[in-house]
Design a protein around this motif. Structure first.
Motif, short mmCIF file in Angstrom:
data_model
loop_
_atom_site.label_atom_id
_atom_site.label_comp_id
_atom_site.label_asym_id
_atom_site.label_seq_id
_atom_site.Cartn_x
_atom_site.Cartn_y
_atom_site.Cartn_z
N LEU A 68 0.82 -1.21 0.00
CA LEU A 68 0.00 0.00 0.00
C LEU A 68 0.86 1.26 0.00
N ARG A 69 1.91 1.25 0.80
CA ARG A 69 2.77 2.43 0.86
C ARG A 69 3.43 2.70 -0.49
N LYS A 107 2.33 2.00 -3.40
CA LYS A 107 1.36 2.43 -4.42
C LYS A 107 0.65 3.73 -4.06
N TYR A 108 0.32 3.94 -2.77
CA TYR A 108 -0.54 5.06 -2.39
C TYR A 108 0.07 6.04 -1.41
N GLY A 109 1.22 5.71 -0.84
CA GLY A 109 1.84 6.62 0.12
C GLY A 109 1.51 6.27 1.56
N GLU A 168 0.15 8.09 4.00
CA GLU A 168 -1.13 8.54 4.58
C GLU A 168 -2.22 7.49 4.43
N LEU A 169 -2.35 6.94 3.23
CA LEU A 169 -3.35 5.89 3.04
C LEU A 169 -2.97 4.66 3.84
N THR A 170 -1.70 4.35 3.86
CA THR A 170 -1.25 3.18 4.61
C THR A 170 -1.60 3.34 6.08
#
Length: 75
Positions: A35-36, A38-40, A42-44
């Protein structure tokens, strides 16, 4: 099965189990890292419900390859 064969089989099984052992924490760690990447962060942080990014930093490894690409681009 002779004793020597049985011992050899048991040793192989034990070796395999040690190499293939996993835990729910490893699954959480792997997913957070994906997740980190792909999305950074904050989302993680949001997905598992962490109140701050510090807890997420423990689970999600940094993408050093991405940092290297950025540094090559910006100099």
């Amino acid at each position: 099965m002779p004793n020597a064969e049985r011992s050899a089989v048991k040793a192989k099984v034990k070796e395999h189990r040690a190499a293939c052992r996993w835990s729910p924490n490893q699954l959480r760690h792997t997913r957070a890292t994906q997740l980190r990447a792909k999305y950074g962060i904050e989302l993680t942080r949001t997905v598992p419900g962490h109140s701050d990014t510090g807890a997420s930093e423990i689970y999600a490894e940094r993408d050093l390859a991405a940092a290297e690409r950025v540094m090559r681009e910006v100099g």
